[in-house]
Scaffold this motif. Structure first.
Motif, PDB file in Angstrom:
ATOM      1  N   PRO A  23      -6.651   7.294   1.012  1.00 48.99           N
ATOM      2  CA  PRO A  23      -6.896   7.866   2.348  1.00 48.99           C
ATOM      3  C   PRO A  23      -7.484   6.831   3.299  1.00 48.99           C
ATOM      4  CG  PRO A  23      -8.588   8.571   0.811  1.00 48.99           C
ATOM      5  CD  PRO A  23      -7.555   7.843  -0.006  1.00 48.99           C
ATOM      6  N   GLU A  24      -7.248   7.054   4.574  1.00 56.17           N
ATOM      7  CA  GLU A  24      -7.774   6.152   5.594  1.00 56.17           C
ATOM      8  C   GLU A  24      -9.240   6.448   5.891  1.00 56.17           C
ATOM      9  OE1 GLU A  24      -6.108   3.678   6.677  1.00 56.17           O
ATOM     10  OE2 GLU A  24      -4.114   4.175   5.912  1.00 56.17           O
ATOM     11  N   GLN A  25      -9.734   7.612   5.446  1.00 56.49           N
ATOM     12  CA  GLN A  25     -11.108   7.990   5.720  1.00 56.49           C
ATOM     13  C   GLN A  25     -11.859   8.262   4.416  1.00 56.49           C
ATOM     14  OE1 GLN A  25      -9.768  11.840   7.654  1.00 56.49           O
ATOM     15  NE2 GLN A  25     -11.571  12.614   6.599  1.00 56.49           N
ATOM     16  N   HIS A  26     -13.167   8.302   4.506  1.00 57.38           N
ATOM     17  CA  HIS A  26     -13.991   8.594   3.333  1.00 57.38           C
ATOM     18  C   HIS A  26     -14.072  10.104   3.123  1.00 57.38           C
ATOM     19  CE1 HIS A  26     -17.251   8.396   0.444  1.00 57.38           C
ATOM     20  NE2 HIS A  26     -17.920   9.268   1.170  1.00 57.38           N
ATOM     21  N   TYR A  27     -13.925  10.519   1.851  1.00 60.11           N
ATOM     22  CA  TYR A  27     -14.065  11.933   1.531  1.00 60.11           C
ATOM     23  C   TYR A  27     -15.347  12.156   0.735  1.00 60.11           C
ATOM     24  CZ  TYR A  27      -9.417  12.872   3.296  1.00 60.11           C
ATOM     25  OH  TYR A  27      -8.338  13.015   4.127  1.00 60.11           O
ATOM     26  N   ASN A  28     -15.993  13.270   0.997  1.00 60.16           N
ATOM     27  CA  ASN A  28     -17.318  13.524   0.440  1.00 60.16           C
ATOM     28  C   ASN A  28     -17.307  14.139  -0.948  1.00 60.16           C
ATOM     29  OD1 ASN A  28     -18.766  12.639   2.774  1.00 60.16           O
ATOM     30  ND2 ASN A  28     -18.099  14.508   3.813  1.00 60.16           N
ATOM     31  N   GLU A  56      -7.274  17.721  -1.693  1.00 58.26           N
ATOM     32  CA  GLU A  56      -6.599  18.285  -0.530  1.00 58.26           C
ATOM     33  C   GLU A  56      -5.762  17.214   0.175  1.00 58.26           C
ATOM     34  OE1 GLU A  56      -5.130  20.899   2.151  1.00 58.26           O
ATOM     35  OE2 GLU A  56      -6.221  21.314   0.297  1.00 58.26           O
ATOM     36  N   PHE A  57      -6.284  15.996   0.235  1.00 59.49           N
ATOM     37  CA  PHE A  57      -5.511  14.877   0.778  1.00 59.49           C
ATOM     38  C   PHE A  57      -4.237  14.666  -0.038  1.00 59.49           C
ATOM     39  CE2 PHE A  57      -4.468  10.343   0.352  1.00 59.49           C
ATOM     40  CZ  PHE A  57      -4.149  10.031   1.671  1.00 59.49           C
ATOM     41  N   ASP A  58      -4.364  14.689  -1.370  1.00 63.24           N
ATOM     42  CA  ASP A  58      -3.196  14.529  -2.248  1.00 63.24           C
ATOM     43  C   ASP A  58      -2.175  15.648  -2.016  1.00 63.24           C
ATOM     44  OD1 ASP A  58      -4.223  12.239  -3.396  1.00 63.24           O
ATOM     45  OD2 ASP A  58      -5.105  13.277  -5.104  1.00 63.24           O
ATOM     46  N   ARG A  59      -2.664  16.890  -1.848  1.00 63.65           N
ATOM     47  CA  ARG A  59      -1.755  18.018  -1.611  1.00 63.65           C
ATOM     48  C   ARG A  59      -0.971  17.833  -0.315  1.00 63.65           C
ATOM     49  NH1 ARG A  59      -5.593  21.094  -4.526  1.00 63.65           N
ATOM     50  NH2 ARG A  59      -7.034  21.308  -2.773  1.00 63.65           N
ATOM     51  N   LYS A  80       0.858  -1.187   0.000  1.00 60.94           N
ATOM     52  CA  LYS A  80       0.000   0.000   0.000  1.00 60.94           C
ATOM     53  C   LYS A  80       0.890   1.232   0.000  1.00 60.94           C
ATOM     54  CE  LYS A  80      -3.834   2.112   2.603  1.00 60.94           C
ATOM     55  NZ  LYS A  80      -3.322   3.488   2.584  1.00 60.94           N
ATOM     56  N   GLY A  81       0.603   2.187  -0.903  1.00 60.76           N
ATOM     57  CA  GLY A  81       1.356   3.430  -0.911  1.00 60.76           C
ATOM     58  C   GLY A  81       1.206   4.162   0.410  1.00 60.76           C
ATOM     59  N   CYS A  82       2.252   4.908   0.801  1.00 61.06           N
ATOM     60  CA  CYS A  82       2.214   5.609   2.085  1.00 61.06           C
ATOM     61  C   CYS A  82       3.109   6.841   2.018  1.00 61.06           C
ATOM     62  CB  CYS A  82       2.668   4.691   3.222  1.00 61.06           C
ATOM     63  SG  CYS A  82       4.371   4.088   3.040  1.00 61.06           S
ATOM     64  N   CYS A  83       3.056   7.663   3.051  1.00 63.71           N
ATOM     65  CA  CYS A  83       3.943   8.817   3.130  1.00 63.71           C
ATOM     66  C   CYS A  83       5.387   8.354   3.287  1.00 63.71           C
ATOM     67  CB  CYS A  83       3.542   9.713   4.299  1.00 63.71           C
ATOM     68  SG  CYS A  83       2.018  10.637   3.999  1.00 63.71           S
ATOM     69  N   LEU A  84       6.319   9.187   2.849  1.00 63.68           N
ATOM     70  CA  LEU A  84       7.729   8.821   2.918  1.00 63.68           C
ATOM     71  C   LEU A  84       8.150   8.609   4.372  1.00 63.68           C
ATOM     72  CD1 LEU A  84       9.424  11.171   0.279  1.00 63.68           C
ATOM     73  CD2 LEU A  84       8.348   8.935  -0.047  1.00 63.68           C
ATOM     74  N   GLY A  85       8.879   7.517   4.586  1.00 61.55           N
ATOM     75  CA  GLY A  85       9.352   7.198   5.923  1.00 61.55           C
ATOM     76  C   GLY A  85       8.458   6.257   6.689  1.00 61.55           C
ATOM     77  N   GLU A  86       7.235   6.007   6.185  1.00 62.10           N
ATOM     78  CA  GLU A  86       6.299   5.126   6.882  1.00 62.10           C
ATOM     79  C   GLU A  86       6.416   3.680   6.413  1.00 62.10           C
ATOM     80  OE1 GLU A  86       2.358   6.576   6.313  1.00 62.10           O
ATOM     81  OE2 GLU A  86       2.598   8.288   7.654  1.00 62.10           O
ATOM     82  N   PRO A 106       3.691  10.910  -4.943  1.00 61.71           N
ATOM     83  CA  PRO A 106       2.836  10.214  -3.976  1.00 61.71           C
ATOM     84  C   PRO A 106       1.755   9.383  -4.660  1.00 61.71           C
ATOM     85  CG  PRO A 106       2.948  12.586  -3.541  1.00 61.71           C
ATOM     86  CD  PRO A 106       3.467  12.351  -4.920  1.00 61.71           C
ATOM     87  N   ALA A 107       2.178   8.367  -5.367  1.00 57.58           N
ATOM     88  CA  ALA A 107       1.236   7.531  -6.114  1.00 57.58           C
ATOM     89  C   ALA A 107       0.740   6.379  -5.253  1.00 57.58           C
ATOM     90  CB  ALA A 107       1.915   6.992  -7.366  1.00 57.58           C
ATOM     91  N   PHE A 108      -0.452   5.907  -5.576  1.00 56.34           N
ATOM     92  CA  PHE A 108      -1.007   4.682  -4.998  1.00 56.34           C
ATOM     93  C   PHE A 108      -1.274   4.810  -3.494  1.00 56.34           C
ATOM     94  CE2 PHE A 108       2.335   3.443  -8.196  1.00 56.34           C
ATOM     95  CZ  PHE A 108       1.480   3.457  -9.271  1.00 56.34           C
TER      96      PHE A 108
END
Length: 328
Positions: A296-301, A308-311, A257-263, A291-293
């Motif tokens: 988000p851990e939550q649902h966005y409406n 904004e999550f991607d940013r 699963k894609g993640c932030c760098l360092g995770e 930041p591919a793949f």
């Protein structure tokens, strides 16, 4: 060491989309330059096209060259902001006039492809860009090492023939092609292609995470791709329990699963040490956040919330990379 090789940290536009109110073209191109200023970033991608399709709603780095005055205007703004570009070599796989191994289809005619390439080289000279980008894979099994109907040797012949044509066109310039491991083959296989091309203007776009996409250990690519690198894409992956795994229906129990760098599982210090010691061209190398793949851990409406999550992911990547290169 404080970034002793003057690495140019930046980001891919697809993961940090400009406001939807900006039509692809002048306004969006300028927005990305201004976004680099806001982030302290110094590199972006560019897709040179004769004109942007009228129905295009999303700008992934288009530069329309039907008006060369506009091209020079954008180049001046980029230079003023110290923003450098990986310029995608759109006609790259049509230069040799061969059918594509995966589809059997021909690309654009070689003469047309060369004319397109000449325009790209002209744009590179105007921008002061010295890195082209591109690859073979298209994020589908058909274009990967897992297509049982296509032999690797046939893919190799196809890529080598096209990249040798590209190399000949680049001779006498300081422009290098960064050929990417684009979710298609292992680092060892890509290195074998680059070894056979054997041209001073052809190197690698070392994508440090794409090995995970083809179900391999991306860290295994370091020894093969770091020596060829003239640019790099940064991403990270973690291994998680598969949320759809059930004992009655046994899907894969663990997945990438894609993640932030360092995770995740990528050891960035090992990668930076290899790049600094071995890369084919390390001075002023473009290192791009990709930041591919990442889901988000939550649902966005709405779509804007997803953007904004991607940013936020892009900002985390760039900040992480800036701190990383400051140690080398």
């Amino acid at each position: 060491m404080n970034n002793s090789f003057n690495f140019k940290v930046g980001f891919q536009q697809f993961a940090n989309r400009c406001p939807e109110s900006l039509k692809p073209g002048r306004d969006s191109f300028i927005w990305y330059i201004e976004e680099c200023k806001r982030m302290g970033a110094h590199s972006l991608s560019m897709m040179p096209v004769p004109r942007i399709p009228e129905d295009e709603k999303y700008d992934g780095g288009y530069l329309a060259f039907e008006d060369m005055g506009y091209v020079r205007e954008m180049a001046a703004l980029a230079k003023e902001a110290d923003v450098h570009y990986v310029v995608y070599c759109i006609p790259g796989m049509s230069l040799a006039g061969l059918p594509h191994p995966a589809t059997g289809e021909m690309g654009m005619p070689p003469a047309e492809a060369r004319k397109y390439l000449d325009k790209i080289i002209e744009i590179c000279e105007i921008f002061g860009a010295d890195t082209l980008g591109g690859g073979y894979g298209k994020l589908e099994v058909k274009y990967s090492r897992y297509n049982k109907d296509v032999k690797f040797e046939d893919v190799k012949k196809f890529v080598v023939a096209n990249m040798r044509e590209l190399g000949r066109a680049l001779e006498g310039t300081n422009i290098m092609m960064a050929y990417e491991n684009h979710c298609d083959f292992t680092g060892k296989e890509i290195a074998g292609i680059l070894e056979e091309i054997d041209h001073p203007n052809i190197g690698g776009m070392f994508d440090i995470g794409n090995g995970a996409v083809i179900c391999c250990d991306p860290m295994a690519d370091v020894e093969y791709l770091a020596p060829w690198a003239v640019a790099a894409h940064f991403k990270d992956f973690k291994v998680v329990n598969n949320p759809v795994f059930e004992h009655l229906w046994q899907d894969m129990p663990m997945i990438f699963k894609g993640c932030c760098l360092g995770e995740g599982i990528i050891d960035f210090d090992v990668i930076m040490q290899a790049i600094c010691a071995q890369a084919k061209r390390k001075e002023n190398m473009i290192l791009m956040a990709e930041p591919a793949f990442i889901l988000p851990e939550q649902h966005y409406n709405c779509l804007e919330e997803m953007h904004e999550f991607d940013r936020k992911c892009t900002y985390q990547f760039v900040n992480f990379m800036q701190e990383l290169v400051a140690r080398y």
